[in-house]
Design a protein around this motif. Sequence first.
Motif, short mmCIF file in Angstrom:
data_model
loop_
_atom_site.label_atom_id
_atom_site.label_comp_id
_atom_site.label_asym_id
_atom_site.label_seq_id
_atom_site.Cartn_x
_atom_site.Cartn_y
_atom_site.Cartn_z
N LEU A 1 0.78 -1.27 -0.08
CA LEU A 1 -0.02 0.00 -0.08
C LEU A 1 0.92 1.11 0.14
CD1 LEU A 1 -2.95 -0.80 2.40
CD2 LEU A 1 -2.79 -0.96 -0.03
N ASP A 2 2.20 1.33 0.62
CA ASP A 2 2.76 2.19 0.80
C ASP A 2 3.70 2.57 -0.69
OD1 ASP A 2 3.46 4.61 2.74
OD2 ASP A 2 5.54 4.00 1.76
N ILE A 3 4.33 1.62 -1.10
CA ILE A 3 5.24 1.83 -2.27
C ILE A 3 4.70 1.02 -3.58
CG2 ILE A 3 7.29 2.54 -0.89
CD1 ILE A 3 8.53 0.15 -1.32
N GLY A 4 4.09 -0.23 -3.34
CA GLY A 4 3.89 -0.97 -4.55
C GLY A 4 2.70 -0.45 -5.21
N VAL A 5 1.90 0.58 -4.81
CA VAL A 5 0.78 1.27 -5.46
C VAL A 5 1.38 2.13 -6.66
CG1 VAL A 5 0.64 3.29 -3.83
CG2 VAL A 5 -1.28 2.72 -5.18
N TYR A 6 2.55 2.86 -6.53
CA TYR A 6 3.27 3.42 -7.35
C TYR A 6 3.55 2.55 -8.60
CZ TYR A 6 4.13 7.63 -4.20
OH TYR A 6 3.69 8.68 -3.73
N ALA A 7 4.41 1.38 -8.39
CA ALA A 7 4.69 0.61 -9.28
C ALA A 7 3.56 0.06 -10.11
CB ALA A 7 5.44 -0.53 -8.55
N LEU A 8 2.57 -0.33 -9.42
CA LEU A 8 1.21 -0.84 -10.10
C LEU A 8 0.74 0.21 -10.91
CD1 LEU A 8 0.36 -3.24 -7.21
CD2 LEU A 8 1.10 -3.98 -9.52
N SER A 9 0.58 1.42 -10.52
CA SER A 9 -0.02 2.50 -11.11
C SER A 9 0.81 2.82 -12.57
CB SER A 9 -0.12 3.74 -10.39
OG SER A 9 -0.98 3.41 -9.24
N PHE A 10 2.09 3.08 -12.35
CA PHE A 10 3.00 2.71 -13.39
C PHE A 10 2.51 1.85 -14.48
CE2 PHE A 10 6.69 1.98 -16.01
CZ PHE A 10 7.56 3.13 -16.14
N ILE A 11 2.81 0.68 -14.13
CA ILE A 11 2.33 -0.42 -15.04
C ILE A 11 0.85 -0.44 -15.69
CG2 ILE A 11 1.80 -3.03 -15.19
CD1 ILE A 11 3.93 -3.27 -12.73
N ARG A 12 -0.24 -0.03 -15.08
CA ARG A 12 -1.45 0.16 -15.63
C ARG A 12 -1.58 1.33 -16.38
NH1 ARG A 12 -4.51 -0.41 -18.33
NH2 ARG A 12 -6.86 -0.56 -18.28
N TRP A 13 -0.84 2.44 -16.32
CA TRP A 13 -0.76 3.54 -17.18
C TRP A 13 -0.32 3.04 -18.65
CZ3 TRP A 13 -2.44 8.42 -17.28
CH2 TRP A 13 -1.84 9.49 -18.14
N PHE A 14 0.61 1.92 -18.84
CA PHE A 14 1.29 1.73 -19.93
C PHE A 14 0.38 0.51 -20.54
CE2 PHE A 14 4.78 4.25 -18.32
CZ PHE A 14 5.03 4.98 -19.22
N MET A 15 0.17 -0.32 -19.82
CA MET A 15 -0.63 -1.61 -20.18
C MET A 15 -1.86 -1.11 -20.84
SD MET A 15 -0.20 -4.92 -17.70
CE MET A 15 0.98 -5.85 -17.69
N THR A 16 -2.13 -2.01 -22.00
CA THR A 16 -3.33 -1.95 -22.65
C THR A 16 -4.80 -2.11 -21.98
OG1 THR A 16 -2.17 -2.30 -24.61
CG2 THR A 16 -4.62 -2.32 -25.00
N SER A 17 -4.74 -3.08 -21.21
CA SER A 17 -5.68 -3.58 -20.42
C SER A 17 -5.26 -4.05 -19.01
CB SER A 17 -6.45 -4.66 -21.12
OG SER A 17 -5.51 -5.90 -21.25
N LYS A 18 -6.40 -4.17 -18.19
CA LYS A 18 -5.97 -4.64 -16.66
C LYS A 18 -5.32 -6.13 -16.74
CE LYS A 18 -8.66 -5.78 -12.65
NZ LYS A 18 -10.01 -5.62 -11.94
N PRO A 19 -4.14 -6.40 -16.05
CA PRO A 19 -3.78 -7.81 -15.95
C PRO A 19 -4.88 -8.67 -15.14
CG PRO A 19 -2.24 -6.11 -15.08
CD PRO A 19 -3.59 -5.38 -15.17
N ASN A 20 -4.84 -9.79 -15.67
CA ASN A 20 -5.89 -10.72 -15.05
C ASN A 20 -5.16 -12.10 -14.75
OD1 ASN A 20 -4.74 -11.90 -17.65
ND2 ASN A 20 -7.19 -12.28 -18.27
N GLN A 21 -4.00 -12.05 -14.87
CA GLN A 21 -3.14 -13.08 -14.14
C GLN A 21 -2.06 -12.59 -13.34
OE1 GLN A 21 -1.59 -16.03 -17.09
NE2 GLN A 21 -3.09 -15.46 -18.56
N ILE A 22 -2.25 -13.00 -12.14
CA ILE A 22 -1.18 -12.56 -11.05
C ILE A 22 -0.64 -13.76 -10.15
CG2 ILE A 22 -1.42 -10.97 -9.07
CD1 ILE A 22 -3.84 -9.87 -9.99
N LEU A 23 0.80 -13.60 -10.20
CA LEU A 23 1.69 -14.48 -9.27
C LEU A 23 2.61 -13.64 -8.40
CD1 LEU A 23 2.90 -16.85 -11.92
CD2 LEU A 23 0.83 -17.41 -10.47
N SER A 24 2.65 -14.02 -7.10
CA SER A 24 3.46 -13.07 -6.23
C SER A 24 4.15 -14.18 -5.03
CB SER A 24 2.55 -12.24 -5.43
OG SER A 24 1.68 -12.77 -4.95
N GLN A 25 5.14 -13.56 -4.57
CA GLN A 25 5.62 -14.12 -3.27
C GLN A 25 5.82 -12.85 -2.49
OE1 GLN A 25 9.35 -15.64 -5.11
NE2 GLN A 25 8.67 -17.68 -4.88
N VAL A 26 5.96 -13.46 -0.97
CA VAL A 26 5.92 -12.22 -0.21
C VAL A 26 6.94 -12.76 1.15
CG1 VAL A 26 3.89 -13.44 1.13
CG2 VAL A 26 4.65 -10.73 1.54
#
Length: 324
Positions: free
Chosen positions: A175-200
Amino acid sequence: MRSYNWASLGCGVIANQLAQAMAKKNRKLYSVANRTYDKAIAFADKYNIDKVYTDINQIFEDENIDIIYISTPHNTHINYIRKALNSGKHVLCEKAITLNSSQLREMTDLASKNNLILAEAMTIYHMPIYKKLKEIISSGKLGSLKLIQMSFGSYKEYNMENRFFSRKLAGGAMLDIGVYALSFIRWFMTSKPNQILSQVKYAPTGVDEQAGILLKNPHDEMAAVMLSIHAKQPKRGIVSFDKGFIEIMEYPRACRATITYTDTGYQQTISDGDTDNAISYEIEDMESAVCGNKNIMNLEYTKDVMDIMTEIRKQWGMKYPEEE
């Protein structure tokens, strides 16, 4: 464009930047409210603000306010947004705008019902460089988007009392910094990601200290993200196309990008805007939205990013107290 009365709900770093941005425009905030009254008084004295509320809830009752800028901790946003919208105020809220998608849907429905503007204060959507890059991409000279690589690592003191590590204050990297990276990605991507993989990797408090994320959308555009709040990384975004790639450093408030063309290796530097005016651009776009240009605040992108963050935390099984 008419002049609007802005009120600051909060007196932290961003609120100070808001007041300074107003001063650059030869304007000042109409009023300020804060949970701690003494801090609100000191803030008002610093920026020559005429009105301070003894009770934080009085900000919602003031009929002279047009727009409230909310810069309090993440977990408080939902209640303050709800009160503001129910009181007829437009709202610009610091990222992350809410804790999850359910909260955001409730607030967007309320804003629509009351014919008000609700937006997230995401600098990426308002810095001129990003609007200029979209024009270049739309021209077709870079071809189709293939890959995006993002990194954002900050080094916060390993103090579990700090808000960045606090579950009660909705801390953590996402919520603090990931929101920037994901907003950057959404700005350039043609459509919303529908496949998501992650580690924490969790901090001792149970919030996300470090994360890796892979995304793919229906257009087969892919993205990779690395986040940390206890390991320094450059704030770098690389957007790769058929015919070249764009590299942007310090991307949350960037004013410069480098395009490298694949066939020749030629590098082109693109500049627009000023990092120091990041909040001013948000103010200008918010006022334009209130005047009628509603799409300028990119709320649909905000919704998509919140959906991604909510799904990732669901995969992790990570909840904040308000969600339990």
